[in-house]
Enzyme design. Structure first.
Site, PDB file in Angstrom:
ATOM      1  N   GLU A  84       0.866  -1.182   0.000  1.00 39.58           N
ATOM      2  CA  GLU A  84       0.000   0.000   0.000  1.00 39.58           C
ATOM      3  C   GLU A  84       0.906   1.236   0.000  1.00 39.58           C
ATOM      4  O   GLU A  84       1.260   1.749   1.057  1.00 39.58           O
ATOM      5  CB  GLU A  84      -0.907  -0.022   1.227  1.00 39.58           C
ATOM      6  CG  GLU A  84      -1.826  -1.231   1.251  1.00 39.58           C
ATOM      7  CD  GLU A  84      -2.413  -1.501   2.631  1.00 39.58           C
ATOM      8  OE1 GLU A  84      -3.368  -2.290   2.706  1.00 39.58           O
ATOM      9  OE2 GLU A  84      -1.917  -0.948   3.631  1.00 39.58           O
ATOM     10  N   ASP A  97      -1.145  -0.842  10.928  1.00 41.32           N
ATOM     11  CA  ASP A  97      -0.931  -2.152  11.536  1.00 41.32           C
ATOM     12  C   ASP A  97       0.468  -2.687  11.264  1.00 41.32           C
ATOM     13  O   ASP A  97       0.843  -3.724  11.809  1.00 41.32           O
ATOM     14  CB  ASP A  97      -1.978  -3.147  11.026  1.00 41.32           C
ATOM     15  CG  ASP A  97      -2.811  -3.735  12.150  1.00 41.32           C
ATOM     16  OD1 ASP A  97      -2.852  -3.116  13.233  1.00 41.32           O
ATOM     17  OD2 ASP A  97      -3.405  -4.809  11.953  1.00 41.32           O
ATOM     18  N   LYS A 132      -7.779  -7.091  10.183  1.00 42.14           N
ATOM     19  CA  LYS A 132      -8.304  -5.735  10.058  1.00 42.14           C
ATOM     20  C   LYS A 132      -9.354  -5.440  11.124  1.00 42.14           C
ATOM     21  O   LYS A 132      -9.460  -4.302  11.610  1.00 42.14           O
ATOM     22  CB  LYS A 132      -8.913  -5.541   8.663  1.00 42.14           C
ATOM     23  CG  LYS A 132      -9.453  -4.144   8.413  1.00 42.14           C
ATOM     24  CD  LYS A 132     -10.037  -4.025   7.009  1.00 42.14           C
ATOM     25  CE  LYS A 132     -10.665  -2.661   6.785  1.00 42.14           C
ATOM     26  NZ  LYS A 132     -11.248  -2.532   5.414  1.00 42.14           N
ATOM     27  N   ASP A 156     -10.941   2.503   3.066  1.00 36.89           N
ATOM     28  CA  ASP A 156      -9.675   1.832   2.782  1.00 36.89           C
ATOM     29  C   ASP A 156      -8.621   2.855   2.377  1.00 36.89           C
ATOM     30  O   ASP A 156      -8.938   3.898   1.790  1.00 36.89           O
ATOM     31  CB  ASP A 156      -9.858   0.805   1.663  1.00 36.89           C
ATOM     32  CG  ASP A 156     -10.558  -0.458   2.148  1.00 36.89           C
ATOM     33  OD1 ASP A 156     -10.632  -0.655   3.375  1.00 36.89           O
ATOM     34  OD2 ASP A 156     -11.025  -1.238   1.295  1.00 36.89           O
ATOM     35  N   ASP A 209     -16.249  -7.280   7.421  1.00 38.49           N
ATOM     36  CA  ASP A 209     -17.305  -6.344   7.043  1.00 38.49           C
ATOM     37  C   ASP A 209     -18.659  -7.039   6.909  1.00 38.49           C
ATOM     38  O   ASP A 209     -19.662  -6.592   7.471  1.00 38.49           O
ATOM     39  CB  ASP A 209     -16.933  -5.623   5.752  1.00 38.49           C
ATOM     40  CG  ASP A 209     -16.401  -6.573   4.688  1.00 38.49           C
ATOM     41  OD1 ASP A 209     -16.396  -7.796   4.912  1.00 38.49           O
ATOM     42  OD2 ASP A 209     -15.990  -6.087   3.617  1.00 38.49           O
TER      43      ASP A 209
END
Length: 627
Positions: free
Chosen positions: A107, A136, A270, A294, A461
């Site tokens: 990312e 994280d 997550k 996100d 989710d």
């Protein structure tokens, strides 16, 4: 918060997309499936094992289509009118915005920076917003890039609000050159802002290439001798909005956090990071609403927060008990056409039942709902019932459910009772925030079980969404044009396969855990058709098995000279079925502006896996006719 003035126009309205033509097509395809199954049953004794395998596969296809027909029967969505918020004498509620990230390699920091900048610049009072980034991976590189982004935000946020910039992620905004017809003052500020962004991007690029230089800064001492999976809690206030009046030059609160990780403790992926975000934000700002985005999805519509508030603040919505508002996920950089179609048709279909499924990004949650409240716990005016007051606000129960942090318990009481949050200094909560990030903190509490994002699935989710709907809450779906959020998908190869595997694994975990749609189908406060929608999601990974077998059957039959489809006039069943399904899928894509099946010499934009199977089956029809 409800709107008492009924003479004003509504803040939102529900739009129905019912189409009797589409219903007729869905039922016709379903009827053709059943006709094919009946034919196979009547001729089962006259054929070999291939006939039985085809029958089993087609039975599963028929069952899936039946569920899809039920889901798509009454599609709907909500249309907000954010401009009408200004007509009301409202004190807009606060919103905490969450951005989770875990790996600065997978990312890239420049993507995270743009996501954060787009959130900080949304069209909403800055004193009502707080942005929390959960890292994280405990990366000093990520922290450095966020600090630099905070400096640039002092230029970017006022610029966006002064000139009403539409796209508020600078890496996308500056793709379009400025025209010569622009106002001279705007042109000057535009050029200056672009140069500052280019400096920011260069700093991020240099730090990414050589992150060792970061260790020289005393502010990075907390990152010394840390590993991604072995480090203490880190909570740093990058920027605190001390203006507090919502001026256009103000920048919202900006906080960096990284929960403690130790090799011997479960971290719950997550979902664990999101629950830490809830606790830290509860201690610092305790906003009644929370937005999770996100790290690779930026805000594409500046009014997105106001759009969601139209749902939550509409007085008539109290009767529907909206627990969360979901925006669809759209993408700018890769071929995600199939996901777009699924959201537009199946997503709206689910939204017309009990509400959309939480998609993990672009979702506004209500803090009280995430704290485990059910509809039975509330009075008609939204306050806690006497029974719920005794159950939730008893000190022993609060400690047992939310942990032994006194500050955390106090913030929970304030949130559950909908009390106003006094202006506090964020840095005063640093010690308490680090405490609720310790690994043992959640031990023997209700975090991840009935409170916050739920554990026991990597698809946290969907798992959390089932828990919310099971308590009787509904949800709302908003799909504005242009899209409120845009993101990037994995380009393909291993990354895309890992993502697909994670989704399939998480959904299968839900199918076989205590919240499975197969369990409790006829009880709790989740509607039957909503259960079917979750069942369709949960079996998504398993559907590949019959589809693979069905794709292999034509080749097998060619080599063994075995019939696969009906002969004579009954062959029309399969021909009509395949033709209608392919044309229907083609229409779904083209109605959303995509090109269709045959584009650039390939068999089109991605079809559903069922379409691929039936398309291959259609090719075999040619061979069947000749036998």
């Amino acid at each position: 918060m409800a709107i008492s003035n009924s003479s004003l126009p509504p803040l939102c309205e529900k739009i129905s997309y019912k189409s009797y033509v589409l219903r007729a097509v869905d039922l016709t395809i379903l009827g053709l499936f059943f006709s094919l199954l009946v034919y196979r049953i009547l001729h089962m004794s006259q054929n070999d094992t291939v006939w039985l395998v085809a029958f089993l596969c087609e039975s599963l296809f028929s069952f899936v289509w039946l569920i899809i027909t039920c889901i798509k029967w009454s599609p709907a969505e909500y249309k907000p009118y954010p401009d009408r918020l200004d007509e009301r004498d409202l004190d807009l509620p606060s919103v905490d915005m969450f951005v989770p990230t875990a790996d600065p390699v997978r990312e890239p920091p420049i993507i995270i920076v743009n996501t954060v900048l787009s959130l900080l610049a949304v069209n909403y009072p800055a004193n009502k917003l707080a942005c929390y980034v959960s890292d994280d991976g405990c990366s000093p590189l990520t922290y450095f890039c966020l600090k630099e982004a905070s400096k640039f935000s002092k230029i970017w946020v006022p610029f966006c609000k002064k000139y009403n910039v539409k796209v508020r992620a600078p890496f996308r905004y500056f793709l379009n050159p400025m025209t010569s017809l622009e106002d001279p003052e705007f042109a000057t500020e535009w050029g200056m802002t672009k140069r500052e962004y280019e400096k920011l991007a260069l700093k991020v690029e240099d730090a990414t290439g050589d992150s060792h230089c970061l260790n020289a800064d005393d502010d990075f001492e907390a990152f010394s001798n840390t590993k991604p999976n072995d480090h203490s809690s880190i909570v740093k206030v990058i920027w605190e909005n001390k203006g507090g009046v919502g001026d256009e030059k103000e920048v919202p609160h900006f906080v960096y956090i990284s929960r403690e990780k130790r090799p011997n403790y479960l971290h719950h992926y997550k979902a664990g990071a999101m629950n830490f975000l809830i606790r830290v934000s509860g201690l610092m700002t305790n906003a009644p609403y929370m937005l999770n985005v996100d790290c690779d999805m930026y805000v594409n519509e500046a009014n997105v927060v106001r759009q969601a508030m139209c749902i939550f603040l509409q007085g008539s919505m109290n009767q529907n008990h909206c627990g969360f508002v979901q925006f669809p996920q759209f993408f700018y950089d890769s071929n995600a056409d199939e996901l777009t179609v699924l959201q537009s048709y199946l997503g709206r279909g689910i939204a017309g039942i009990q509400g959309p499924v939480c998609a993990g990004s672009g979702c506004f949650h209500t803090r009280r709902v995430m704290y485990g409240l059910s509809l039975d716990d509330l009075e008609d005016n939204g306050s806690l019932s006497s029974v719920a007051t005794r159950e939730f606000l008893a000190e022993e129960d609060l400690v047992r459910k939310f942990g032994n942090s006194k500050e955390m318990v106090n913030s929970v009481v304030v949130a559950l009772q909908r009390k106003s949050n006094p202006q506090t200094i964020l840095t005063n909560s640093l010690d308490a925030a680090k405490e609720v990030g310790h690994c043992p903190y959640e031990y023997q509490t209700s975090w991840g079980k009935t409170i916050g994002w739920l554990y026991d699935s990597t698809s946290e989710d969907v798992h959390t969404s089932i828990g919310i709907h099971s308590r009787g809450w509904t949800s709302s779906y908003i799909s504005p044009n242009p899209p409120s959020f845009l993101g990037c998908m994995p380009p393909g190869g291993p990354e895309a396969m890992l993502q697909q595997r994670r989704w399939a694994t998480g959904l299968l975990e839900i199918l076989f855990n205590k919240q499975s749609p197969l369990i409790g189908m006829f009880h709790r406060k989740i509607r039957f058709r909503q259960r079917l929608a979750y069942l369709n999601l949960s079996v998504w990974g398993l559907r590949s098995i019959p589809e693979l077998f069905y794709c292999l059957l034509p080749a097998y039959c060619l080599f063994h000279n075995s019939p696969l489809f009906p002969k004579g006039p009954c062959l029309g069943i399969i021909v009509t079925l395949v033709g209608m399904h392919c044309l229907y899928t083609q229409w779904e894509f083209m109605s959303l502006g995509f090109s269709g099946l045959f584009e650039k010499g390939k068999y089109g934009i991605p079809l559903s896996t069922l379409s691929k199977a039936t398309f291959l089956a259609a090719i075999f029809v040619v061979f069947s006719v000749g036998k």
